[in-house]
Design an enzyme around this catalytic site. Structure first.
Site, PDB file in Angstrom:
ATOM      1  CE  LYS A 155      -1.272  -4.563   3.343  1.00 20.92           C
ATOM      2  NZ  LYS A 155      -1.574  -5.913   2.788  1.00 20.92           N
ATOM      3  CB  SER A 206      -0.859  -0.012   1.267  1.00 25.39           C
ATOM      4  OG  SER A 206      -1.404   1.260   1.525  1.00 25.39           O
ATOM      5  CE1 TYR A 219      -3.442  -2.366   5.464  1.00 26.27           C
ATOM      6  CE2 TYR A 219      -2.745  -0.255   4.583  1.00 26.27           C
ATOM      7  CZ  TYR A 219      -3.290  -1.498   4.394  1.00 26.27           C
ATOM      8  OH  TYR A 219      -3.690  -1.890   3.134  1.00 26.27           O
TER       9      TYR A 219
END
Lengths: 321, 321
Positions: A150, A122, A146
């Protein structure tokens, strides 16, 4: 050719499954079976090839082993606890996004067949102190758990590929718009809803000024890029298996003007402009000055114009189309 | 002030303990106790303050909990499976360097006291496709599992700090030279042994040409930097808790000339120049064109001249000094 899509119940996973069914082949071989795995059994597309839905909890090794059998050739790993959720529940984020990804890669390694693994990263890996423009050689300095998870997944994919355990590829997805379905709690939700709801004849709120810039990709091209991503010749991938998936930077004004150009002046009238400082604070911390040279050189594509994004929504997703 | 050094049995851990004992204070408070933790109980320096040696296996949560009690203020996490070992035994590398680091950070978080955590990363995080010079904003593209695990540790330290669980700092150590002790199996071993053995009157082999460049730091300044690293005001650390520890780039010729300038012409005559293509292949993949602006701006230091590295060895480490 046997394909498993982990996270197969999500918007991208479902569209990827339909695209693979329509295409019928991958990496030069006919697709014999597609398995859609998710925490709840995913919906199944109509299909001429066998498509199976299975439940899979990637934080559980036995569950991962059950859904990744020795016959798998290509694994799409799209499952994640998303940004706001991982920010609120740190343990769930690390359990699914880090340990879960490790479980998927360890199972792929244990098969001994060096399967292709396509991992969705992402643009949340960017942030912090890194100067613009963001290139393929910019440091990752995520400002969410997050994003950190990632970034760690990318490092794992590159390392496991270098060691010959898997043939991995990781792509940093831009914000996907126009995303079908309902608004969600993501701070980016409005970047689809200010188009989707008006195109469906409903009101939507835009919480930022119309000069807000962001980096977008349509769901259709995202899926095409994920398919191309599996097919890139391994030798061309180089020493870093992770790269930015191409997108394009648009202002809200350009996005709304594209909607008007495609669908006439009525939808834009359904946008209510209501500033929301908290949303603005989050989204203006994101990066939009992003270059995706490596992926472009490998044949991945961005939308030519945001008018394409609008048209794809009308063609692929608008209810009652 | 209660300090725990995990990896306290290693060269840097031992020197850090002695330096802290000699200094007597950290972060403005008198040091009340130092605990040296390692997989085997470390040697203890002579000390006026209580120093304890404990065994700790960081891959075991209970073991970590036993060595990190609620009274700890500063944790140095220097323990690792080193590069060649982690390359050969991938599972041990991930178990110690990734899961073990996570165990240390989780335990620090569970204390609820937001301890200072100083994590030793490595220049092994660099490599691959990233152009020179390497700056604070260069992508990490490690080409060893050890480097990948260190890069993941950095991401964890930044994320856990951002979330307020710890006050973390991570420093990428240059190659430490002149390193005391015996040669080891690291490909970089010769970068100390071509100095240490001749200074001790023994022969050593240099496996590369004398124009080979690398990025060095003396053990003495490494330890000073680790102490300064704990004391940097948190607000000055910014959004990325990981940074390059300063070093300097020297050719083998400059390194040997520095030894001759300090210790006369005899030691250099004890170097046998025997090319070893496999060692050369590994070490020429490493980066030396490295900038450490952030750390320098925060008061960390590199050696002024390699003559300092030689002098520090003679003063601090030469047997029988």
């Amino acid at each position: 050719m046997n394909v498993v899509i982990i996270g197969g119940g999500g918007v991208v996973g479902q569209k990827l499954a339909r695209a693979l069914v329509a295409r019928g082949h991958l990496l030069g071989r006919d697709i014999a079976k597609i398995t859609l795995a998710d925490i709840a059994a995913p919906a199944l597309p109509e299909s001429g090839v066998p498509v199976e839905a299975v439940t899979c909890d990637i934080s559980d090794r036995a569950s991962v082993a059950a859904c990744l059998g020795p016959e798998v050739d290509v694994i799409y790993h799209l499952a994640a606890i998303v940004s706001a959720h991982a920010e609120e529940d740190v343990d769930a984020g690390y359990r699914i996004n880090l340990a879960g990804t490790m479980n998927v890669l360890e199972r792929a390694r244990a098969l001994g067949t060096r399967p292709v693994v396509v991992f969705s990263s992402s643009i949340a890996v960017y942030g912090g102190e890194v100067p613009d423009p963001i290139t393929d050689h910019s440091a990752l300095n995520p400002q969410t758990s997050y994003g950190a998870q990632k970034a760690m997944g990318e490092l794992l994919v590159t390392d496991y590929s270098r060691k010959g355990f898997i043939d991995g590829r990781a792509f940093r997805l831009p914000t996907i718009s126009v995303r079908p379905g309902k608004p969600n709690r993501a701070a980016s939700s409005f970047m689809s809803s200010i188009l989707r709801e008006p195109l469906n004849g409903q009101e939507a709120v835009c919480p930022v000024d119309d000069d807000f810039r962001h980096y977008y990709l349509s769901p259709r091209l995202c899926v095409e890029n994920l398919i191309r991503g599996a097919e890139i010749e391994e030798a061309a991938l180089g020493q870093n298996r992770a790269m930015q998936m191409p997108g394009r930077t648009w202002t809200i004004r350009e996005v709304v003007d594209a909607m008007t150009a495609v669908a006439g002046p009525e939808p834009a009238k359904l946008i209510r402009w209501e500033k929301q400082p908290e949303i603005r604070r989050i989204v203006t911390g994101w990066r939009y000055d992003i270059q995706a040279r490596k992926a472009l050189s490998l044949g991945l594509k961005a939308d030519e114009s945001f008018k394409d994004n609008v048209r794809y929504y009308l063609e692929d997703d608008k209810p009652g189309r």
